[in-house]
Motif scaffolding. Sequence first.
Motif, PDB file in Angstrom:
ATOM      1  N   SER A 185     -31.651 -15.645  -0.008  1.00 49.20           N
ATOM      2  CA  SER A 185     -32.114 -15.006  -0.261  1.00 49.20           C
ATOM      3  C   SER A 185     -32.299 -15.387  -1.851  1.00 49.20           C
ATOM      4  O   SER A 185     -32.187 -17.032  -2.300  1.00 49.20           O
ATOM      5  CB  SER A 185     -30.570 -14.115  -0.732  1.00 49.20           C
ATOM      6  OG  SER A 185     -30.142 -13.476   0.388  1.00 49.20           O
TER       7      SER A 185
ATOM      8  N   ALA B 121     -33.542 -13.854  -5.695  1.00 46.73           N
ATOM      9  CA  ALA B 121     -32.665 -13.005  -6.425  1.00 46.73           C
ATOM     10  C   ALA B 121     -34.243 -12.937  -7.444  1.00 46.73           C
ATOM     11  O   ALA B 121     -33.663 -13.998  -8.429  1.00 46.73           O
ATOM     12  CB  ALA B 121     -31.407 -12.706  -7.208  1.00 46.73           C
TER      13      ALA B 121
ATOM     14  N   SER C 116     -35.385 -11.343 -11.153  1.00 46.61           N
ATOM     15  CA  SER C 116     -35.394 -10.659 -12.409  1.00 46.61           C
ATOM     16  C   SER C 116     -36.068 -10.900 -14.004  1.00 46.61           C
ATOM     17  O   SER C 116     -37.089 -12.267 -13.694  1.00 46.61           O
ATOM     18  CB  SER C 116     -33.768 -11.112 -12.619  1.00 46.61           C
ATOM     19  OG  SER C 116     -33.927 -12.594 -13.346  1.00 46.61           O
TER      20      SER C 116
ATOM     21  N   THR D 220     -42.549  -4.990  -7.411  1.00 47.26           N
ATOM     22  CA  THR D 220     -42.758  -4.355  -6.852  1.00 47.26           C
ATOM     23  C   THR D 220     -44.567  -4.393  -6.147  1.00 47.26           C
ATOM     24  O   THR D 220     -44.649  -4.105  -4.870  1.00 47.26           O
ATOM     25  CB  THR D 220     -42.443  -2.640  -6.648  1.00 47.26           C
ATOM     26  OG1 THR D 220     -42.000  -2.346  -7.502  1.00 47.26           O
ATOM     27  CG2 THR D 220     -43.267  -1.939  -5.850  1.00 47.26           C
TER      28      THR D 220
ATOM     29  N   ARG E  36     -38.575  -8.277   2.080  1.00 49.24           N
ATOM     30  CA  ARG E  36     -37.583  -8.039   0.694  1.00 49.24           C
ATOM     31  C   ARG E  36     -37.379  -6.478   0.856  1.00 49.24           C
ATOM     32  O   ARG E  36     -37.644  -5.919   1.542  1.00 49.24           O
ATOM     33  CB  ARG E  36     -38.865  -8.520   0.354  1.00 49.24           C
ATOM     34  CG  ARG E  36     -39.738  -6.990   0.605  1.00 49.24           C
ATOM     35  CD  ARG E  36     -41.535  -7.886  -0.775  1.00 49.24           C
ATOM     36  NE  ARG E  36     -40.926  -6.878  -1.418  1.00 49.24           N
ATOM     37  CZ  ARG E  36     -43.048  -7.396  -2.914  1.00 49.24           C
ATOM     38  NH1 ARG E  36     -43.627  -8.378  -2.007  1.00 49.24           N
ATOM     39  NH2 ARG E  36     -42.256  -7.492  -4.343  1.00 49.24           N
ATOM     40  N   ASP E  37     -36.667  -6.244  -0.197  1.00 48.14           N
ATOM     41  CA  ASP E  37     -35.933  -4.991  -0.439  1.00 48.14           C
ATOM     42  C   ASP E  37     -36.130  -4.804  -2.244  1.00 48.14           C
ATOM     43  O   ASP E  37     -36.112  -5.671  -3.429  1.00 48.14           O
ATOM     44  CB  ASP E  37     -34.146  -5.244  -0.213  1.00 48.14           C
ATOM     45  CG  ASP E  37     -33.771  -3.880  -0.665  1.00 48.14           C
ATOM     46  OD1 ASP E  37     -33.814  -3.053  -2.019  1.00 48.14           O
ATOM     47  OD2 ASP E  37     -32.501  -4.035  -0.227  1.00 48.14           O
ATOM     48  N   ASN E  38     -37.420  -4.172  -2.049  1.00 47.68           N
ATOM     49  CA  ASN E  38     -37.497  -3.825  -3.411  1.00 47.68           C
ATOM     50  C   ASN E  38     -36.507  -3.351  -4.793  1.00 47.68           C
ATOM     51  O   ASN E  38     -36.505  -3.579  -6.133  1.00 47.68           O
ATOM     52  CB  ASN E  38     -39.266  -3.306  -4.181  1.00 47.68           C
ATOM     53  CG  ASN E  38     -40.447  -4.101  -3.601  1.00 47.68           C
ATOM     54  OD1 ASN E  38     -40.222  -5.291  -2.981  1.00 47.68           O
ATOM     55  ND2 ASN E  38     -40.935  -3.296  -2.797  1.00 47.68           N
ATOM     56  N   ALA E  39     -35.534  -2.438  -4.425  1.00 47.20           N
ATOM     57  CA  ALA E  39     -34.431  -1.985  -4.462  1.00 47.20           C
ATOM     58  C   ALA E  39     -33.484  -3.034  -5.323  1.00 47.20           C
ATOM     59  O   ALA E  39     -33.338  -2.709  -6.296  1.00 47.20           O
ATOM     60  CB  ALA E  39     -33.868  -0.663  -4.252  1.00 47.20           C
ATOM     61  N   LYS E  40     -33.835  -4.135  -4.907  1.00 51.36           N
ATOM     62  CA  LYS E  40     -32.338  -5.027  -5.004  1.00 51.36           C
ATOM     63  C   LYS E  40     -33.693  -5.889  -5.838  1.00 51.36           C
ATOM     64  O   LYS E  40     -32.992  -6.892  -6.656  1.00 51.36           O
ATOM     65  CB  LYS E  40     -31.437  -5.495  -3.649  1.00 51.36           C
ATOM     66  CG  LYS E  40     -31.238  -4.516  -3.655  1.00 51.36           C
ATOM     67  CD  LYS E  40     -29.954  -4.803  -2.457  1.00 51.36           C
ATOM     68  CE  LYS E  40     -29.025  -3.768  -1.643  1.00 51.36           C
ATOM     69  NZ  LYS E  40     -28.185  -4.718  -0.662  1.00 51.36           N
ATOM     70  N   ASN E  41     -34.394  -6.760  -6.174  1.00 47.69           N
ATOM     71  CA  ASN E  41     -35.385  -7.448  -6.379  1.00 47.69           C
ATOM     72  C   ASN E  41     -34.897  -8.930  -6.023  1.00 47.69           C
ATOM     73  O   ASN E  41     -35.168 -10.259  -5.956  1.00 47.69           O
ATOM     74  CB  ASN E  41     -35.634  -7.655  -7.930  1.00 47.69           C
ATOM     75  CG  ASN E  41     -36.112  -6.989  -8.353  1.00 47.69           C
ATOM     76  OD1 ASN E  41     -37.126  -5.791  -8.007  1.00 47.69           O
ATOM     77  ND2 ASN E  41     -35.733  -6.538 -10.082  1.00 47.69           N
ATOM     78  N   THR E  42     -35.091  -8.621  -4.490  1.00 46.20           N
ATOM     79  CA  THR E  42     -34.310  -9.980  -3.761  1.00 46.20           C
ATOM     80  C   THR E  42     -35.233 -10.012  -2.684  1.00 46.20           C
ATOM     81  O   THR E  42     -36.322  -8.993  -2.074  1.00 46.20           O
ATOM     82  CB  THR E  42     -33.248  -9.398  -3.062  1.00 46.20           C
ATOM     83  OG1 THR E  42     -32.251  -9.218  -4.690  1.00 46.20           O
ATOM     84  CG2 THR E  42     -32.969 -10.425  -2.048  1.00 46.20           C
TER      85      THR E  42
ATOM     86  N   TYR F  78     -36.246 -12.488   0.737  1.00 45.76           N
ATOM     87  CA  TYR F  78     -34.888 -12.470   2.122  1.00 45.76           C
ATOM     88  C   TYR F  78     -35.770 -14.049   3.002  1.00 45.76           C
ATOM     89  O   TYR F  78     -36.787 -13.618   3.300  1.00 45.76           O
ATOM     90  CB  TYR F  78     -34.232 -11.760   3.245  1.00 45.76           C
ATOM     91  CG  TYR F  78     -33.301 -11.332   1.749  1.00 45.76           C
ATOM     92  CD1 TYR F  78     -33.398  -9.486   1.659  1.00 45.76           C
ATOM     93  CD2 TYR F  78     -32.057 -11.365   1.470  1.00 45.76           C
ATOM     94  CE1 TYR F  78     -32.899  -8.981   1.216  1.00 45.76           C
ATOM     95  CE2 TYR F  78     -31.127 -10.912   0.489  1.00 45.76           C
ATOM     96  CZ  TYR F  78     -31.721  -9.030   0.469  1.00 45.76           C
ATOM     97  OH  TYR F  78     -30.637  -8.596   0.233  1.00 45.76           O
TER      98      TYR F  78
END
Length: 124
Positions: free
Chosen positions: A21, A23, A25, A30, A69-75, A77
């Motif tokens: 993962s 993460a 910040s 997006t 990718r999970d844009n809502a979590k800015n993550t 994988y």
Amino acid sequence: QVQLVESGGGSVQAGGSLRLSCAASGRSFTSSTMGWFRQAPGKEREFVAAKSLMTYYAESVKGRFTISRDNAKNTVYLQMNSLKPEDTANYYCATKGSWVGSNYAYLPSTYDYWGQGTQVTVSS
């Protein structure tokens, strides 16, 4: 300040799986390209996978690794299956604040920010 923090590395036997993962910040990701690279001792950093408008993989990992990718979590994988001893390396997450095409996704110099890396060790 953009920060990338990788996690999920470890030791696994050949044929096993790991999920890395990253993460992110510090800004919106997006519309950013997210990439994974790896570097083994004594070797140059090499491209593994990237997710931009399109998805790119190194030939050596196609069919075994999946970037998502999970844009809502800015993550972002990296699911790694059927691991081989030659996959052993320090894995780095990187980001570029725009979409990039195939000519640039593979180049470390394309990316603006890097994480600190997470070690993956695959034993035979």
